[in-house]
Motif scaffolding. Structure first.
Motif, PDB file in Angstrom:
ATOM      1  N   SER A   1      15.477  57.752  40.741  1.00 38.64           N
ATOM      2  CA  SER A   1      14.510  58.484  39.921  1.00 38.64           C
ATOM      3  C   SER A   1      13.428  59.155  40.767  1.00 38.64           C
TER       4      SER A   1
ATOM      5  N   GLU B   1       9.082  75.117  46.490  1.00 42.31           N
ATOM      6  CA  GLU B   1       9.642  76.197  45.668  1.00 42.31           C
ATOM      7  C   GLU B   1       9.536  75.744  44.225  1.00 42.31           C
TER       8      GLU B   1
ATOM      9  N   LYS C   1      16.945  63.389  48.280  1.00 44.43           N
ATOM     10  CA  LYS C   1      16.799  62.731  46.966  1.00 44.43           C
ATOM     11  C   LYS C   1      17.119  63.798  45.928  1.00 44.43           C
ATOM     12  N   PRO C   2      18.348  63.797  45.403  1.00 40.65           N
ATOM     13  CA  PRO C   2      18.706  64.831  44.420  1.00 40.65           C
ATOM     14  C   PRO C   2      18.166  64.471  43.037  1.00 40.65           C
ATOM     15  N   ALA C   3      18.204  65.442  42.127  1.00 36.41           N
ATOM     16  CA  ALA C   3      17.784  65.193  40.748  1.00 36.41           C
ATOM     17  C   ALA C   3      18.677  64.122  40.124  1.00 36.41           C
ATOM     18  N   SER C   4      18.085  63.266  39.302  1.00 39.39           N
ATOM     19  CA  SER C   4      18.864  62.185  38.671  1.00 39.39           C
ATOM     20  C   SER C   4      19.983  62.710  37.787  1.00 39.39           C
TER      21      SER C   4
ATOM     22  N   VAL D   1       4.938  68.535  39.842  1.00 40.46           N
ATOM     23  CA  VAL D   1       5.325  67.600  40.912  1.00 40.46           C
ATOM     24  C   VAL D   1       5.014  68.217  42.284  1.00 40.46           C
TER      25      VAL D   1
ATOM     26  N   THR E   1      11.977  71.464  45.800  1.00 37.21           N
ATOM     27  CA  THR E   1      12.155  72.477  44.764  1.00 37.21           C
ATOM     28  C   THR E   1      12.110  71.776  43.424  1.00 37.21           C
ATOM     29  N   GLY E   2      11.273  72.277  42.546  1.00 38.73           N
ATOM     30  CA  GLY E   2      11.168  71.661  41.225  1.00 38.73           C
ATOM     31  C   GLY E   2       9.966  72.197  40.496  1.00 38.73           C
TER      32      GLY E   2
ATOM     33  N   GLY F   1       8.014  76.757  39.927  1.00 39.78           N
ATOM     34  CA  GLY F   1       8.435  77.495  38.741  1.00 39.78           C
ATOM     35  C   GLY F   1       8.136  78.980  38.789  1.00 39.78           C
TER      36      GLY F   1
ATOM     37  N   ILE G   1       2.820  66.649  45.394  1.00 36.75           N
ATOM     38  CA  ILE G   1       3.360  66.454  46.744  1.00 36.75           C
ATOM     39  C   ILE G   1       2.433  67.112  47.773  1.00 36.75           C
TER      40      ILE G   1
ATOM     41  N   TRP H   1      17.847  69.875  39.215  1.00 40.48           N
ATOM     42  CA  TRP H   1      19.198  69.793  38.646  1.00 40.48           C
ATOM     43  C   TRP H   1      19.809  71.165  38.352  1.00 40.48           C
ATOM     44  N   ASN H   2      19.043  72.244  38.450  1.00 44.07           N
ATOM     45  CA  ASN H   2      19.615  73.511  37.971  1.00 44.07           C
ATOM     46  C   ASN H   2      20.591  74.140  38.966  1.00 44.07           C
TER      47      ASN H   2
ATOM     48  N   GLU I   1       8.754  59.742  45.141  1.00 44.53           N
ATOM     49  CA  GLU I   1       7.358  59.359  45.407  1.00 44.53           C
ATOM     50  C   GLU I   1       7.284  58.458  46.650  1.00 44.53           C
TER      51      GLU I   1
ATOM     52  N   PHE J   1      12.183  77.560  30.690  1.00 43.97           N
ATOM     53  CA  PHE J   1      13.401  77.078  31.353  1.00 43.97           C
ATOM     54  C   PHE J   1      14.520  76.890  30.331  1.00 43.97           C
TER      55      PHE J   1
END
Ligand code: NAP
Ligand code: MG
Length: 479
Positions: free
Chosen positions: A205, A247, A173-176, A229, A224-225, A249, A233, A149-150, A210, A384
Motif C-alpha cells: 500500500s 509528475e 513500489k507500484p500502485a496497489s 501525495v 508519478t501520481g 496531475g 513527498i 495505476w494508469n 511512505e 480522471f
C-alpha cells in the motif's frame, strides 16, 4: 490462483506473510492473483538490497548497463502481447492501448540504453595555468520509484530504465491496483541479465511508499501520481535534501479559436480526452472554445464520442474499457452530480453503463457538458475519468486567461488556423508541454513534464531525464 512475490535480490514472499487479491475492473468478481501486502520489514529489506548492490552497479561499465537495457527493450517487444493482456486485465484499458503502452515502454528503454553511453560532462578552460577543470555525472545512489495505476508499464519503465542507465539502484513500489505488470517487468529485467539487487520490487500500500521515502539511504525519488501525495513527498524529502522528480496531475485545456478544421479538431480532442477512459495525466479535460464556433464544435465532439465503443478491453471491438476501480467510478459519479447541479448542460453520457449486467464492471459513458463555468469543479479539478466540460469564451484573451486559471500546468492544445495565435499560445500558456493542432500525445525521446502543481524536478524521457538520476561533480586537477 497464482501467488506472486516481491523481488528483493531474488523472488521472496513478504515478511508479513500477508497477501491481497487484485481484481479485473471489467468484471470485479474475477480475482487475478494474490500479491504481497508488504510491511516495513519488506521495504527496509528492499532498500538494503539496493544499497548493497550500488557499489557494484555504479562501477559496472556503462556499455554493459546499456546492453542489459537493450535486451530488456527487446524482451518487452517479444512479450508485448502477454504483457498487454495483463495490463488490460488489471487496469481495464482497451487491448490496443495496452499494446501501444508496451511498445512505447520498449522505445523509452532503448533510448535510456543509449543515454548510458551519453553520460558526458563538460570541460572548461582554466583561469590558472597547469589546471584541468571538468565535470562528471555520477549516480544519485538508491532511487525510489513510486508509480500510479494508469500506466502500469510505461510509468515504472520511465523511471527504472534511466535510473539504472545512470548507475543507480532502484526500489519500485507500484500502485496497489496494478501489481502484476510490475511483477512481469521485474521478471523481464532479470531475464535481461540485470544483476540481483539493482532493481527491487516491493508490492504493498501507500504506507510502503511512505516508509520508502522516509529511509535516509534513499537519495532520490521519482514519483508519478496525485498532487496531494507529491506535495507530501516533496516536503518530506526537502528535510533531508534528497533529490525529487514529481509528475503529478493535470487539467489540460484544448483551446479552439479561429479553427478551419473543426471536425479534425473534434476527432483529436475526443481521442485525447477519452483514451484510457480519461485516466491519463495528459488527458484533454477542458475544451475552451470561442463562442462563434462552439455550437459546431459541440456537435462534432458528439459525433466522434458516439463512435466510442465501451466494453471489456480484451474484446478488440471495444475502444474504451472500464474505470480502474469502484473508488474511481464513485469519484467520476460525484463530479457529474456536481455538474448537474450547476447551470451547465449535460449533452451526452452522465451515467454508469451496464455493459454486461451480470458482471458489474466499472463502465462509464463518455460524458460531455456544455456552458460550464470556468470556476466550477468540472472546470477546475482533475476528474480522471471520461468527462469533458466545454467552456465558451468571447475571444483569445479570455481563452488564455481561462486556460491559465487552474492550479495545474501539464499539457495544453490549441486548434487554430491563425499563426499569430500559435505564437501567443506558446508564449503565454502556463504548461510544461504545448501542442498545436493535435491532441496531447507525446513521443518517447522528447522531454515530458509539467509546471505549477503538475510537477517538479527534471522532465522525464529524453535527455533531461539524466538530470533526475545523476549528480554533477566538478573536478579541478593541478599538475
Ligand atoms: P496516488 O494516490 O498519488 O498514488 C500514486 C502512487 O503513490 C501509488 O503507488 C500509491 O500507492 C503511492 N502512495 C499513496 N500514498 C502514498 C504516500 N503517502 N507516500 C508514498 N506513496 C504513496 O495516485 P493514483 O491514484 O495512483 O494515480 C492517479 C493520479 O496520478 C492522478 O492525479 C494523475 O494525474 C496522476 N498521474 C500523473 C502522471 C504524470 O505523468 N504527470 C501520470 C500518471 C498519473 P497505492 O497505489 O498503494 O495507494
Ligand atoms: Mg490513490
Amino acid at each position: 490462483m497464482q501467488r506472486h512475490q516481491n523481488y528483493i535480490g531474488k523472488w521472496v514472499p513478504p515478511e508479513t506473510g500477508q497477501y491481497y487479491q487484485s481484481h479485473n475492473p471489467a468484471c470485479p468478481s474475477q480475482v487475478l492473483g494474490d500479491f504481497p501486502r508488504s510491511g516495513t520489514a519488506d521495504v527496509d529489506a528492499a532498500v538494503a538490497s539496493a544499497a548493497t548492490a550500488l557499489a557494484m552497479w555504479r562501477q559496472t561499465q556503462a556499455p554493459q548497463r546499456s546492453a542489459i537495457l537493450l535486451r530488456f527493450s527487446q524482451l518487452l517487444l517479444e512479450s508485448k502481447n502477454d504483457l498487454a493482456r495483463i495490463v488490460t486485465l488489471e487496469q481495464g484499458k482497451a487491448l490496443c492501448e495496452s499494446i501501444g503502452e508496451v511498445t512505447r515502454a520498449a522505445a523509452e528503454a532503448a533510448f535510456a540504453a543509449g543515454e548510458a553511453l551519453r553520460l558526458s560532462g563538460q570541460t572548461f578552460p582554466s583561469e590558472r595555468p597547469g589546471f584541468s577543470c571538468y565535470t562528471v555525472l555520477q549516480p544519485v545512489g538508491v532511487v525510489a520509484a513510486i508509480t500510479p495505476w494508469n500506466f502500469p508499464v510505461v510509468s515504472p519503465v520511465r523511471k527504472i530504465a534511466p535510473a539504472i542507465a545512470c548507475g543507480n539502484t532502484v526500489v519500485l513500489k507500484p500502485a496497489s491496483l496494478t501489481p502484476h505488470s510490475a511483477v512481469f517487468l521485474s521478471g523481464l529485467l532479470e531475464r535481461a541479465g540485470l544483476p540481483p539487487g539493482v532493481l527491487n520490487l516491493v508490492i504493498g500500500s501507500g504506507e510502503c511508499g511512505e516508509r520508502l521515502i522516509s529511509d535516509p539511504r534513499v537519495r532520490g525519488i521519482s514519483f508519478t501520481g496525485s498532487t496531494a501525495v507529491g506535495v507530501r513527498i516533496a516536503e518530506k524529502l526537502a528535510a533531508r535534501m534528497a533529490k525529487v522528480q514529481l509528475e503529478l496531475g493535470g487539467k489540460n485545456p484544448a483551446i479552439v479559436l479561429e479553427c478551419d478544421d473543426l471536425d479534425g479538431a473534434a476527432q483529436e480532442i475526443v481521442a485525447a480526452a477519452f483514451l484510457c477512459s480519461g485516466q491519463r495525466c495528459t488527458a484533454l479535460s477542458r475544451v475552451i472554445v470561442d463562442q462563434s464556433q462552439a455550437d459546431q464544435l459541440c456537435q462534432r465532439l458528439v459525433t466522434h464520442m458516439e463512435k466510442i465503443r465501451v466494453g471489456n478491453g480484451l474484446d478488440p471491438q471495444n475502444t474504451m474499457g472500464p474505470l480502474v476501480s469502484r473508488q474511481q467510478l464513485e469519484t467520476v459519479t460525484g463530479y457529474v452530480r456536481k455538474g448537474l447541479a450547476e447551470p451547465s448542460s449535460l449533452i451526452v453520457g452522465g451515467r454508469q453503463l451496464a455493459v454486461d449486467p451480470d458482471r458489474e464492471g466499472y463502465f462509464y459513458a463518455p460524458t460531455l457538458f456544455d456552458h460550464v463555468s470556468p470556476t466550477s469543479a468540472l472546470a477546475q479539478e482533475e476528474i480522471f475519468g471520461p468527462v469533458l466540460p466545454i467552456i465558451r469564451v468571447r475571444n483569445a484573451e479570455e481563452a488564455f486567461d481561462v486556460a491559465n486559471g487552474t492550479r495545474y500546468g501539464l499539457a495544453a492544445s490549441l486548434f487554430t488556423g491563425n499563426r499569430h495565435l500559435v505564437d501567443q499560445f506558446v508564449e503565454r500558456v502556463e504548461s510544461g508541454m504545448v501542442h498545436i493542432n493535435h491532441g496531447t500525445s507525446s513521443q518517447p525521446h522528447v522531454p515530458f513534464g509539467g509546471v505549477k502543481d503538475s510537477g517538479q524536478g527534471a522532465f522525464s524521457i529524453g535527455p533531461t531525464s539524466k538530470e533526475a538520476f545523476t549528480n554533477v561533480k566538478t573536478v579541478y586537477i593541478k599538475w
